[in-house]
Design a protein around this motif. Structure first.
Motif, PDB file in Angstrom:
ATOM      1  N   ASP B   2       0.828  -1.207   0.000  1.00 44.94           N
ATOM      2  CA  ASP B   2       0.000   0.000   0.000  1.00 44.94           C
ATOM      3  C   ASP B   2       0.856   1.248   0.000  1.00 44.94           C
ATOM      4  O   ASP B   2       0.536   2.234  -0.658  1.00 44.94           O
ATOM      5  CB  ASP B   2      -0.903  -0.001   1.239  1.00 44.94           C
ATOM      6  N   ARG B   3       1.983   1.138   0.739  1.00 44.87           N
ATOM      7  CA  ARG B   3       2.877   2.286   0.818  1.00 44.87           C
ATOM      8  C   ARG B   3       3.500   2.555  -0.555  1.00 44.87           C
ATOM      9  O   ARG B   3       3.573   3.704  -0.983  1.00 44.87           O
ATOM     10  CB  ARG B   3       3.971   2.022   1.853  1.00 44.87           C
ATOM     11  N   LEU B   4       3.901   1.482  -1.218  1.00 53.81           N
ATOM     12  CA  LEU B   4       4.489   1.643  -2.560  1.00 53.81           C
ATOM     13  C   LEU B   4       3.486   2.248  -3.530  1.00 53.81           C
ATOM     14  O   LEU B   4       3.815   3.111  -4.342  1.00 53.81           O
ATOM     15  CB  LEU B   4       4.964   0.288  -3.095  1.00 53.81           C
ATOM     16  N   ARG B   5       2.228   1.785  -3.405  1.00 53.06           N
ATOM     17  CA  ARG B   5       1.182   2.310  -4.296  1.00 53.06           C
ATOM     18  C   ARG B   5       0.960   3.804  -4.015  1.00 53.06           C
ATOM     19  O   ARG B   5       0.818   4.603  -4.935  1.00 53.06           O
ATOM     20  CB  ARG B   5      -0.111   1.512  -4.101  1.00 53.06           C
ATOM     21  N   ALA B   6       0.981   4.133  -2.746  1.00 55.31           N
ATOM     22  CA  ALA B   6       0.782   5.546  -2.376  1.00 55.31           C
ATOM     23  C   ALA B   6       1.917   6.401  -2.921  1.00 55.31           C
ATOM     24  O   ALA B   6       1.688   7.498  -3.462  1.00 55.31           O
ATOM     25  CB  ALA B   6       0.705   5.664  -0.852  1.00 55.31           C
ATOM     26  N   ILE B   7       3.140   5.869  -2.792  1.00 61.24           N
ATOM     27  CA  ILE B   7       4.302   6.622  -3.321  1.00 61.24           C
ATOM     28  C   ILE B   7       4.142   6.823  -4.827  1.00 61.24           C
ATOM     29  O   ILE B   7       4.354   7.928  -5.353  1.00 61.24           O
ATOM     30  CB  ILE B   7       5.615   5.859  -3.005  1.00 61.24           C
ATOM     31  N   ALA B   8       3.706   5.738  -5.511  1.00 64.96           N
ATOM     32  CA  ALA B   8       3.553   5.813  -6.974  1.00 64.96           C
ATOM     33  C   ALA B   8       2.482   6.834  -7.356  1.00 64.96           C
ATOM     34  O   ALA B   8       2.655   7.595  -8.325  1.00 64.96           O
ATOM     35  CB  ALA B   8       3.216   4.441  -7.527  1.00 64.96           C
ATOM     36  N   VAL B   9       1.380   6.857  -6.589  1.00 68.74           N
ATOM     37  CA  VAL B   9       0.284   7.796  -6.906  1.00 68.74           C
ATOM     38  C   VAL B   9       0.758   9.242  -6.726  1.00 68.74           C
ATOM     39  O   VAL B   9       0.529  10.106  -7.588  1.00 68.74           O
ATOM     40  CB  VAL B   9      -0.947   7.501  -6.007  1.00 68.74           C
ATOM     41  N   ILE B  10       1.443   9.487  -5.616  1.00 69.14           N
ATOM     42  CA  ILE B  10       1.926  10.860  -5.362  1.00 69.14           C
ATOM     43  C   ILE B  10       2.964  11.248  -6.435  1.00 69.14           C
ATOM     44  O   ILE B  10       2.943  12.357  -6.977  1.00 69.14           O
ATOM     45  CB  ILE B  10       2.532  10.968  -3.945  1.00 69.14           C
ATOM     46  N   ALA B  11       3.854  10.303  -6.737  1.00 67.62           N
ATOM     47  CA  ALA B  11       4.892  10.581  -7.750  1.00 67.62           C
ATOM     48  C   ALA B  11       4.257  10.889  -9.098  1.00 67.62           C
ATOM     49  O   ALA B  11       4.672  11.816  -9.802  1.00 67.62           O
ATOM     50  CB  ALA B  11       5.845   9.391  -7.865  1.00 67.62           C
TER      51      ALA B  11
END
Lengths: 314, 261
Positions: B2-11
């Motif tokens: 979930d954290r990786l997905r969140a990072i990807a969305v923000i990026a």
């Protein structure tokens, strides 16, 4: 209304001031030869603009040094001439002689000139002198670096040409830029070297080394044998070259300090300039003899005796 | 995950915003124009003078990418605070570290976007001029540039949390443009410094990230002379850049956590 008046006055003042500015009259900069500083500065604004221009040419000068050494940055000696500008006499005259011997085949071995920065330390110091430890080790890997005790790398001077062009555009009084650029250009096809040196002469009519360089370029065009009768075209070329050598010799003698030595009393006179002057005098004498003009040759021998023995004893 | 997905969305948000905004295009266009101009310059009618083009083009590529990174990274957090868009973002189950990582990843993606465009133009140009790309050194140069941009981006985030946006921008530009001068100057000054000065210079050398260490352009210009860097050196440089980036990220995170919303 007052604002409009101020604007108009400002524009008029700017017009008057700009007519007083002539950056070509700035004669400072580290990279100058003595003859380039012969004239005095005329205005503060010109001096400021000139300082910028000579700083740019100095930076480009360092760039050519690095290109010459494959990117390796050596601590630069401010007194060293640009590559190709040092001992121009020895370089080009020897090359001309070499070509004579080999019948102008144009495939002679390229001369490896004396490197002005030989023995100099590198900007990224060697490991034993670098306080940065492993960071210094990484710098020596990432930056072009070579142990300063080893012989320097010397690349083909062809890739330096754009920098000499920019150097002389930014500072048209940078005589060394014209000399070194002309030296590398004469290895290329066409008349670019002659055009470049003539541009240098237009901008620096008192630069004796440029006359000398033009004389050598003219001789290079000739296909005359070392001895024997001269064809008319060769005679014309030799005559023009001799005029250049004579002009170079007279200008050089006028600019030379009394003893011609490179020391603190004459900081603007370098050994390579002395060598070029002597070579110009030698060439003027030799060409006079080759043209059968023994009176001029004798007159030159007497006139240039102040330089000491120009020829080895027979 | 979930954290990786969140990072990807923000990026992705940062990247899209960078592309949508006109300034990145302006930077790319100006750089491309200058590279194109360099190609057209004729020196003495001599063909095949590729080193000049290589040097200017690489320098322009690197500088303009850094300018894009500084402009993007320095204003990410200040703008979120000014426009109050940070509140709805952090109201979601997103940690501040995740938020920061996403922003940094987005800035690096934008840097990669710029560098990719410049690379394509550089390769087309050098091929048109009849020169070789020198792939191994060129790719190593691009890789090190991306590491340099990561380091620069994290430094910009720290600066934007320490001072105002304008001050952060000014300091970041100073940091980038004096990097080469800094490394050369410390070596020269060390010979003239006393014991305290030498200790200070040593400390500075290790405390301040050396951006110049990640610049391989000088070797990439003279490709016919220099071989590619060894794997050990590349690994050491990557470790160096990542270690300093992590340290700067930790500082940025600490500052961000202490910042009242």
């Amino acid at each position: 209304m007052a604002q409009v008046g101020l604007w108009v006055a400002g524009w008029l003042a700017a017009g008057v001031l700009s007519s007083q500015v002539d950056p070509r009259h700035y004669e400072g900069g580290r990279s100058r030869d003595e003859q380039a500083r012969a004239r005095r500065n005329r205005s503060a604004l010109a001096a400021m603009m000139g300082e910028f221009r000579t700083s740019v040419s100095d930076m480009l000068f360092i760039k050519t040094e690095r290109y010459m050494h494959g990117g390796v940055a050596y601590r630069h000696d401010a007194a060293a001439p640009a590559h190709g500008a040092q001992d121009l006499a020895a370089e080009m005259a020897e090359e001309a002689a070499h070509e004579d011997e080999h019948g102008h085949d144009g495939h002679g071995e390229e001369h490896d000139f004396v490197c002005g920065s030989q023995g100099a330390e590198t900007v990224v110091p060697r490991a034993e002198k670098d306080f940065r430890g492993w960071i210094g080790d990484l710098y020596r890997e990432v930056k072009p670096w070579r142990d300063p005790s080893k012989p320097h790398l010397h690349t083909d001077g062809r890739e330096l040409l754009p920098w000499f062009r920019l150097m002389t555009l930014s500072d048209p009084h940078y005589v060394q830029g014209y000399l070194a650029g002309g030296f590398w250009l004469q290895k290329q096809e066409g008349d670019a070297a002659m055009e470049f040196i003539e541009e240098g002469l237009r901008n620096n009519p008192d630069a004796f080394q440029l006359y000398f360089s033009r004389g050598l370029l003219r001789m290079k065009r000739s296909r005359a044998p070392a001895a024997g009768p001269l064809e008319e075209a060769d005679r014309l070329l030799f005559s023009a070259a001799r005029e250049d050598f004579l002009r170079a010799a007279e200008l050089g003698l006028a600019q030379r300090p009394r003893d011609g030595q490179e020391d603190a009393s004459s900081p603007d006179w370098r050994t390579y300039q002395e060598n070029d002057l002597q070579a110009a005098c030698r060439m003027a004498i030799l060409l006079s003899e080759r043209l059968g003009d023994s009176r001029t040759a004798e007159r030159c021998r007497a006139r240039f005796a102040v330089l000491g023995p120009l020829f080895p004893p027979e | 995950m979930d954290r990786l997905r969140a990072i990807a969305v923000i990026a992705k948000g940062v990247l899209l915003e960078a592309i949508r905004r006109k300034d990145v295009y302006a930077i790319v266009l100006i750089c491309c124009g200058l590279i194109g101009l360099t190609m057209t310059v004729d020196f003495f009618d001599i063909e095949g003078l590729t080193k000049f083009y290589r040097e200017i083009a690489l320098k322009l590529m690197d500088t303009f990418t850094a300018v894009a990174v500084i402009l993007l990274a320095s204003r990410q957090l200040p703008r979120e605070f000014e426009q109050r868009t940070i509140y709805p973002l952090l109201a979601r189950p997103i940690g501040r570290l995740t938020f920061l990582l996403g922003k940094i990843a987005g800035v690096c993606a934008a840097a990669g976007f710029c560098l990719g465009l410049f690379m394509a133009i550089f390769i087309a140009g050098i091929t048109a001029l009849g020169g070789g790309v020198g792939w191994p050194l060129f790719l190593q140069h691009v890789f090190l540039q991306m590491l340099q941009m990561l380091l620069l981006a994290t430094a910009c985030f720290v600066l934007s949390l320490l001072c105002s946006r304008d001050a952060a921008l000014a300091l970041a530009f100073l940091f980038y443009f004096t990097a080469s001068l800094f490394s050369g100057l410390t070596v020269i000054l060390y010979d003239f410094a006393g014991p305290a000065g030498r200790a200070g210079l040593w400390l500075l050398t290790y405390a301040v990230p050396q951006l110049d260490l990640l610049d391989l352009s000088e070797k990439a210009v003279h490709i016919e002379i220099w071989p590619p860097l060894g794997w050990g050196t590349m690994a050491a440089l990557a470790a160096y850049a990542l270690a300093y980036s992590l340290a700067l990220l930790a500082i940025a995170h600490a500052l961000f956590r202490r910042r009242p919303l």
